[in-house]
Write a protein that holds these residues in place. Structure first.
Motif, short mmCIF file in Angstrom:
data_model
loop_
_atom_site.label_atom_id
_atom_site.label_comp_id
_atom_site.label_asym_id
_atom_site.label_seq_id
_atom_site.Cartn_x
_atom_site.Cartn_y
_atom_site.Cartn_z
N VAL A 49 48.57 69.73 15.47
CA VAL A 49 49.68 69.65 16.43
C VAL A 49 49.18 69.08 17.76
N GLU A 50 48.04 69.55 18.24
CA GLU A 50 47.48 69.05 19.50
C GLU A 50 47.28 67.55 19.45
N ALA A 51 46.77 67.03 18.33
CA ALA A 51 46.51 65.59 18.21
C ALA A 51 47.82 64.79 18.25
N TYR A 52 48.82 65.25 17.53
CA TYR A 52 50.11 64.55 17.52
C TYR A 52 50.76 64.57 18.91
N LEU A 53 50.66 65.70 19.60
CA LEU A 53 51.24 65.79 20.93
C LEU A 53 50.49 64.91 21.93
N LYS A 54 49.17 64.95 21.86
CA LYS A 54 48.35 64.18 22.80
C LYS A 54 48.62 62.68 22.68
N ASP A 55 48.83 62.21 21.45
CA ASP A 55 49.09 60.78 21.24
C ASP A 55 50.57 60.43 21.32
N ASP A 56 51.40 61.38 21.77
CA ASP A 56 52.85 61.16 21.91
C ASP A 56 53.51 60.72 20.61
N LEU A 57 53.03 61.25 19.48
CA LEU A 57 53.63 60.93 18.19
C LEU A 57 54.83 61.82 17.90
N ILE A 58 54.89 62.96 18.56
CA ILE A 58 56.03 63.89 18.45
C ILE A 58 56.26 64.53 19.81
N SER A 59 57.43 65.12 19.98
CA SER A 59 57.69 65.89 21.19
C SER A 59 57.42 67.36 20.87
N PRO A 60 57.11 68.17 21.88
CA PRO A 60 56.82 69.58 21.64
C PRO A 60 57.94 70.32 20.92
N GLY A 61 59.18 69.89 21.09
CA GLY A 61 60.31 70.57 20.46
C GLY A 61 60.66 70.04 19.08
N SER A 62 59.89 69.11 18.57
CA SER A 62 60.18 68.52 17.26
C SER A 62 60.10 69.55 16.14
N THR A 63 61.00 69.44 15.20
CA THR A 63 60.96 70.34 14.04
C THR A 63 59.75 70.04 13.15
N TYR A 64 59.15 68.87 13.29
CA TYR A 64 57.98 68.48 12.52
C TYR A 64 56.74 69.30 12.90
N VAL A 65 56.75 69.91 14.07
CA VAL A 65 55.63 70.74 14.52
C VAL A 65 55.33 71.83 13.49
N ASN A 66 56.36 72.44 12.94
CA ASN A 66 56.13 73.50 11.95
C ASN A 66 55.41 72.98 10.71
N SER A 67 55.76 71.80 10.25
CA SER A 67 55.08 71.21 9.10
C SER A 67 53.64 70.87 9.42
N LEU A 68 53.41 70.32 10.59
CA LEU A 68 52.05 69.98 11.00
C LEU A 68 51.17 71.22 11.10
N ARG A 69 51.75 72.29 11.56
CA ARG A 69 51.01 73.53 11.75
C ARG A 69 50.67 74.21 10.41
N ASP A 70 51.37 73.89 9.35
CA ASP A 70 51.21 74.58 8.07
C ASP A 70 50.12 73.95 7.20
#
Length: 76
Positions: free
Chosen positions: A21-42
């Motif tokens: 999640v940190e990598a995706y956020l740092k590179d602006d590939l997703i926003s912090p509120g994205s529903t994809y965060v849960n998938s990335l975290r799993d």
């Protein structure tokens, strides 16, 4: 110090999810509120369907990659 590349252990899945999640956020590939965060975290779910590999430096996880076989649900 040497970087060690190896298969992830189940006890590391939570940390792997955080790193991902940190990598995706740092590179602006997703926003912090994205529903994809849960998938990335799993990472545990990914490990059931694909190979999760980590990079370890000085006994700390510093990166991860998921290798998805062509028949994996995670293959894109």
């Amino acid at each position: 110090m040497t970087i060690i590349i190896r298969q992830a252990a189940p006890r590391e899945y939570d940390r792997i999810g955080e790193i991902t999640v940190e990598a995706y956020l740092k590179d602006d590939l997703i926003s912090p509120g994205s529903t994809y965060v849960n998938s990335l975290r799993d990472a545990a779910d990914r490990a059931q369907e694909a190979e999760v590999i980590v990079a370890e430096y000085d006994r700390e996880l510093v990166g991860s990659v998921t290798y998805c076989r062509p028949d994996s649900p995670y293959a894109e």
